[in-house]
Design a protein around this motif. Structure first.
Motif, PDB file in Angstrom:
ATOM      1  N   GLY B 320      29.884  32.455  33.897  1.00  0.00           N
ATOM      2  CA  GLY B 320      29.372  32.804  35.792  1.00  0.00           C
ATOM      3  C   GLY B 320      28.447  34.578  36.118  1.00  0.00           C
ATOM      4  N   LEU B 573      28.504  30.772  48.284  1.00  0.00           N
ATOM      5  CA  LEU B 573      29.103  30.824  49.274  1.00  0.00           C
ATOM      6  C   LEU B 573      28.666  30.421  50.764  1.00  0.00           C
ATOM      7  N   PHE B 623      29.624  28.680  42.620  1.00  0.00           N
ATOM      8  CA  PHE B 623      28.630  30.483  43.230  1.00  0.00           C
ATOM      9  C   PHE B 623      28.327  30.783  41.765  1.00  0.00           C
ATOM     10  N   ALA B 624      27.417  32.387  41.283  1.00  0.00           N
ATOM     11  CA  ALA B 624      27.588  33.458  40.296  1.00  0.00           C
ATOM     12  C   ALA B 624      26.703  32.236  39.415  1.00  0.00           C
TER      13      ALA B 624
END
Lengths: 145, 781
Positions: B320, B573, B623-624
Motif C-alpha cells: 500500500g 475511505l 485504501f492506499a
C-alpha cells in the motif's frame, strides 16, 4: 452491570473485535472480556460505547435476568439479530459492586471474537493503549499506507 | 454480478404529500425600501460566480418587494423575514412543526424576473437553520416550477443563491416564490428563516416582453401536445385543421417523414434505411453521450493464485502507499516502492500491457543510484522524454532526525535505466520541504512539474514541549525541468487550503489543475478547486455542500481524460457522519463541461463472507491503493492497497485490475432500433401470413438479436408466441386500449405509434414532439 476479572487493572486486558454470529458483520471493535456483576459467572463482552453504525437499539425496555438493571436489546444493523444489550438504568446492587463502567454488553453466544492487534500489527492491543472512542478510527492515523 | 447496485446520481428528490395548511391573506405591509438593504451584496455564495456576470450584463437587477402571502405554520411570525436583525433571536419565521410540507409563499409586488435570493442569518450558528431547502416560482400559486435546490451553511454569514430564471434561454416572470424547507441543521428541530431578500428585474417593459413570450410559449406547447394527441389517436382532420390554422409545427420535418414512412405507410424497409442514415448523420450522438457509463472490472492476474517459488519474483508483492504511472505511448505501467505491512520497499517494476508481463527493473533502487525505500511518495511520468520523477516520503516518528528530514528528488530515465539525483533537498532550492501524502503532476508540453499539499515532516526535537507541534502543510510549488528551478506559486492560504490525501489532476488543454477533497487535521474537505497555471487564478468549482457530488473522501484516487473532459474518482475511505468510517469503494465521473457528477460504480457491501466470495469478481474495498489511466484506450488500472482489516493490520493487497467504462455504442443502438422495426414487421406479418412470418423471424429478426445476451434471447423466443394467437398473450396492450372510445383505432396503427415514440426518443429533444402526453395532464381529483 459487569465485573471484570482483574478489576484494578483493566488496562492490561486485551481488546477484542466482535463479529455478529449470524452474519459475521463486525459489531464492536472495542470489546472487553468480562463477567456479570450479578452472578459473577456469566462471561460476556462489554464495551464503553456501542457503535451506532454497527448496532441499533430495540426500543422495548425490560429488566435484566439476574438483577434489577433496566436494559434494552442491541441488534446487529446488518442482519437484525440481537447481539447484546445496554443498561439504561443500573440497579443499586450493580452500582455498589466494583465494575468497569461499561454499560453495553454482548452475549458470548451471539458474537464471535478475536483479538484486536495494534496499528502496526505487532502485538495484541491492550485497553491501556486503546485510543478514546472518538479517535479510534482509520482517519486519525498519521499515515495511511 | 448480482448484489452490487450500479449507483445512480445521489440527488434525492423529496416529494412531500400535500396536507392541508392554513391560508390567510397577508396583512403585513411591504417594508420600506432601503430599510434593511445592506450596502453591498454581503457574501456571494461561491457557486454564484456566474450570477455576478448576470448582474453585470443586466443593469436592471434590483431588490424586489414582496409580502408573505401564505405559510404552513408558525411559532415566530413570518413578517420577521422582512427585516435583517442578526442579533435578535426572535427576528425570524419559525415553523411550529418539522413535518413536511412546511413553506412560505412570497407574493411579489409586481411580476418580475427573479434572479437570486439572499438568506440572512442569526449572528451565531443555529439548529433551526435550513440545511436543505427548495425554491419554486411561477405566475400563479398553483403552477410553480423548481428554481433552486440547495442548503445553507450553519453559520452567521448571509448567503446568496442564483435562481433558475430561463426556459430554453428565455427569461420567464414570477409573481410567487415558494420557499420549502426540507431539513434543519438539528434533526427534529423546526425550520427558521431569518431574513429573505429577492433580487431581479421588475422593469415592466422587460417583464411585459417576458410575459408575452411566456404566454406564447405556453400556448404553443399546449397546441403541440394537442397535435401529438390527435395524431396518435388518428384524428387526422383535427390534426390537419389545427396545424394549418396555427402553423405550429409538432416536430422537425425529418421526423414527420419518419412518421409517414413508419406509422402511415408501414414501409419497414424504408424505415430501417431512414434510421441507418440518421445514425450515420450523427442524430443519435446527443442521446448517446447522455447515457450513463457501465463499469466492467477484470482481474489481470488471478488473485491469490498459488504460484511456484520460481515465478513469485516475476510480479510485485503486496503493498500500500506505493506509486504507479503509465506511459500511454508504450503501454507500460511503472510501479515504485510502497509499504508491505512491515517495511518500506525500494523495488521498481514495469508492466507491459500488450504482452502482459511484469519486469523487475530494480530490486533496490538505492543500490542502483536511485531513491531509498519509501512509501507515501509521489511519482509522475513524461511519456515524451521517457522520464519518471519521484518526490517525498513518509518517515516514522522515530526516524525524524534533522539530517533525514530532507526532501530528495530523483529522476529515472526509462531508456537508459539510469537514475539521476536531482537534489538532496528541494527546500534548499526553493522547493517543498520533506512532505508525504502530497500530489504531483506534470505538464509535459511546458516541462513543468506541479506539487501541491502534503504534510511537512518536522523533527520532534525541534519543539521542546511534549505536545505535538502545529501541523504544517505544504503549498503549491512548480519545478521547471529544463532550468532546474523551483518556485513557490502559492503558500498554504485560505484561497488554496493545503491538505493531505487529496487528489490533483492536470488538464493539458485547458491548462488547469483540478484539486479535490482531502484532509487537514480534523477537517475533512469536500471542496473542488481549479488553478489556471498561466493566469494563476484559483476558482471554486464546487464548495462541496451540494449532496449531488462525490462524497467527502480521503485517499481517493483521481484521473483525467483530456479528450472527453472528464475526471474520474475512485473513492477510498469515506467519511460519513452517520456511519463508521468505512472502506467502501465507489467510482465517480465528473463532467467538466456540464459541471455534473455521476456515480457509476458503488459497492456498499461490507460483510466478510460477501467479499470472500467476490474477491475474484471485483476489487475488495481498500485504501492506499494506486490507480492509473490510459486515456488513449480509456482503461483504468488498479493495484494493491490496504483492505483496512482490524483483524489483520499488516495485510496488504497485490491484486491487479483493469476497469473499462462503457456506454452503449451507436452500433448497438442502431441494431436495437432495427430489431424493434423488424419485430413490428414480424408481428404484423404473423397475423395474416404465419408461414412467411416464421421464416422472417428465423432470418431477418434473428439477425438483429444479440444471442449472447440472455434478456434479448428471451425476448426473441417469446416472439414465436404470436405465431399461435391466443387471447391471453395478446401483446403489450395498454389498459386504455379496451376503452370504448379508442376501439376504432387500428391495432397496427397504435403499435406503430408506440414504435415511433420509442425511435424518436433517440433523436435530439429540439427535433422531437413533446415527451409528455395530453392525457397525463388531466387531473384525477
Amino acid at each position: 452491570m459487569v465485573l471484570t476479572n482483574l478489576h484494578p487493572s483493566f488496562g492490561k486486558k486485551a481488546v477484542y473485535i466482535l463479529d455478529c454470529a449470524m452474519c459475521s458483520e463486525t459489531v464492536c471493535r472495542r470489546g472487553m472480556l468480562a463477567v456479570l456483576v450479578a452472578d459473577g459467572k456469566t462471561e460476556l463482552f462489554s464495551t464503553d460505547k456501542y457503535d451506532r453504525s454497527a448496532v441499533g437499539v430495540i426500543p422495548e425496555i425490560f429488566w435484566a435476568k439476574s438483577c434489577w438493571c433496566k436494559i434494552q436489546s442491541l441488534a446487529c444493523l446488518n442482519c437484525g439479530a440481537v447481539v447484546g444489550y445496554h443498561v439504561i438504568l443500573p440497579c443499586v446492587k450493580c452500582l455498589k459492586a466494583v465494575n468497569n463502567g461499561h454499560r453495553c454488553m454482548f452475549h458470548n453466544k451471539f458474537v464471535s471474537h478475536c483479538y484486536r492487534l495494534d496499528e502496526e500489527g505487532g502485538d495484541f492491543l491492550l485497553w491501556k493503549h486503546l485510543k478514546p472512542h472518538d479517535e479510534d478510527n482509520l482517519l486519525s492515523r498519521e499515515c495511511l499506507r | 454480478m448480482e448484489g452490487w447496485g450500479l449507483g445512480t446520481n445521489s440527488g434525492i428528490v423529496f416529494r412531500w404529500v400535500r396536507s392541508s395548511y392554513c391560508e390567510r391573506k397577508s396583512i403585513f405591509e411591504v417594508m420600506e425600501e432601503g430599510e434593511s438593504i445592506q450596502k453591498d451584496n454581503p457574501v456571494v455564495a461561491s457557486s454564484s460566480s456566474s450570477l455576478l456576470k448576470q448582474y453585470n450584463r443586466n443593469e436592471q437587477v434590483k431588490i424586489l418587494q414582496f409580502v408573505v402571502s401564505k405559510w404552513s405554520s408558525f411559532s415566530y411570525s413570518p413578517e420577521n423575514i422582512y427585516v435583517d436583525r442578526p442579533s435578535d433571536q426572535t427576528s425570524r419565521w419559525s415553523s411550529d412543526s418539522n413535518n413536511p410540507p412546511q413553506f412560505l409563499i412570497l407574493r411579489l409586488e409586481k411580476p418580475a424576473i427573479v434572479k437570486s435570493i439572499l438568506f440572512g442569518k442569526y449572528e451565531k450558528t443555529h439548529v433551526c437553520n435550513l440545511r436543505k431547502f427548495k425554491i419554486y416560482g411561477g405566475l400563479t400559486e398553483k403552477h410553480l416550477i423548481e428554481l433552486y435546490d440547495g442548503g445553507l451553511k450553519n453559520d452567521h454569514v448571509p448567503e446568496t443563491f442564483p435562481l433558475r430564471y430561463e426556459i430554453e434561454g428565455n427569461p420567464f416572470p414570477c409573481r410567487y416564490i415558494k420557499i420549502e424547507p426540507l431539513q434543519a441543521w438539528g434533526t427534529n428541530f423546526n425550520f427558521s428563516i431569518w431574513y429573505v431578500e429577492l433580487r431581479g428585474n421588475d422593469n415592466w417593459e422587460d417583464v411585459k416582453h417576458c410575459m408575452n413570450w411566456y404566454n406564447t410559449y405556453r400556448e404553443k406547447e399546449a397546441i403541440r401536445l394537442c397535435l401529438k394527441h390527435f395524431r396518435q389517436r388518428g384524428y387526422t382532420e383535427a390534426f390537419r385543421e389545427l396545424s394549418a390554422k396555427t402553423s405550429i409545427t409538432l416536430e422537425h420535418p425529418l421526423l414527420t417523414q419518419l412518421h409517414t414512412i413508419l406509422v402511415i405507410n408501414g414501409d419497414f424497409k424504408a424505415c430501417e434505411e431512414y434510421i441507418i442514415q440518421a445514425r450515420n448523420e450523427g442524430m443519435f450522438d446527443q442521446f448517446l453521450c447522455q447515457q450513463e457509463y457501465e463499469s466492467e472490472w477484470t482481474a489481470i492476474e488471478p488473485v491469490n493464485a498459488k504460484k511456484p517459488d520460481s515465478t513469485s519474483e516475476a510480479r510485485p508483492g503486496m503493498r500500500g502507499g506505493h506509486q504507479m504511472c503509465i506511459d500511454v505511448l508504450t503501454e507500460t505501467i511503472y510501479m515504485f516502492g510502497g509499504w508491505d505491512g512491515n517495511r518500506d520497499l525500494a523495488d521498481l517494476w514495469s508492466y507491459h500491457l500488450p504482452s502482459q508481463t511484469w519486469i523487475c527493473l530494480s530490486h533496490d533502487t538505492e543500490k542502483d543510484g536511485g531513491p531509498s525505500a519509501r512509501s507515501c511518495h509521489k511519482m509522475c511520468l513524461d511519456y515524451e522524454k521517457k522520464q519518471i520523477f519521484t518526490l517525498g516520503r513518509y518517515l516514522d516518528p522515530s526516524m525524524r532526525s534533522p539530517e533525514r528530514l530532507k526532501c530528495d528528488f530523483h529522476m529515472y530515465d526509462i531508456e537508459s535505466h539510469q537514475w539521476t539525483f536531482i537534489t538532496e533537498d528541494t527546500a534548499a532550492m526553493g522547493g517543498p520541504r520533506l512532505i508525504f501524502d502530497h500530489q504531483m503532476v506534470i505538464d509535459i508540453e511546458h516541462q513543468t512539474i506541479y506539487v501541491f499539499g502534503g504534510r511537512v515532516l518536522t523533527s520532534p526535537a525541534s519543539s521542546d514541549s511534549e505536545r505535538s507541534p502545529e501541523m504544517l502543510f505544504s503549498g503549491l510549488y512548480s519545478f521547471h525541468i529544463p532550468s532546474n528551478t523551483w518556485a513557490l506559486l502559492m503558500d498554504d492560504c485560505v484561497a488554496l487550503r493545503s491538505r493531505i490525501g487529496h487528489s490533483m489532476v492536470f488538464h493539458p488543454v485547458r491548462r488547469v489543475l483540478y484539486i479535490f477533497a482531502g484532509q487537514r487535521s480534523k477537517d475533512y474537505l469536500n471542496d473542488f478547486l481549479s488553478y489556471q497555471v498561466d493566469t494563476k487564478e484559483v476558482k471554486v468549482v464546487s464548495d462541496g455542500k451540494s449532496k449531488d457530488g462525490c462524497q467527502a473522501g480521503f485517499t481517493q484516487r483521481a484521473t483525467l481524460d483530456p479528450d472527453l473532459n472528464e475526471i474520474y474518482v475512485f473513492s477510498g475511505l469515506s467519511r460519513d457522519k452517520e456511519k463508521r468510517d468505512n472502506v467502501k469503494n465507489s467510482f465517480w465521473v465528473y463532467d467538466i463541461i456540464n459541471d455534473k457528477w455521476s456515480c457509476i460504480y458503488k459497492n456498499e457491501n461490507v460483510g466478510q463472507n460477501y467479499w470472500m466470495k467476490m474477491q475474484h469478481v471485483e476489487p475488495v474495498p481498500r485504501f492506499a491503493h494506486q490507480l492509473v489511466y490510459d486515456h488513449m484506450r480509456k482503461i483504468h488500472y488498479l493495484f494493491g492497497g490496504n483492505p483496512g482489516k482490524d483483524s489483520l493490520p499488516r495485510l496488504r493487497l497485490d491484486d491487479f485490475w483493469s476497469l473499462k467504462l462503457s456506454r452503449p455504442s451507436s452500433d448497438y443502438l442502431l441494431r436495437r432500433c432495427r430489431c424493434l422495426i423488424r419485430k413490428q414487421q414480424f408481428l404484423e406479418m404473423s397475423s395474416h401470413e404465419p408461414l412467411k412470418a416464421m421464416a422472417y423471424l428465423q432470418n431477418e429478426v434473428a439477425d438483429m438479436v444479440d444471442h449472447s445476451d440472455p434478456k434479448e434471447t428471451k425476448e426473441f423466443q417469446l416472439l414465436t408466441s404470436s405465431l399461435f394467437p391466443c387471447p391471453s398473450i395478446d401483446d403489450e396492450a395498454e389498459p386504455s386500449s379496451y376503452n370504448p372510445v379508442l376501439q376504432d383505432i387500428d391495432l397496427n396503427f397504435r403499435k406503430r405509434t408506440n414504435l415511433f415514440n420509442k425511435l424518436v426518443a433517440f433523436f435530439p429533444d429540439s427535433m422531437t414532439q413533446p415527451k409528455e402526453n395530453l392525457v397525463d395532464l388531466v387531473p384525477l381529483s
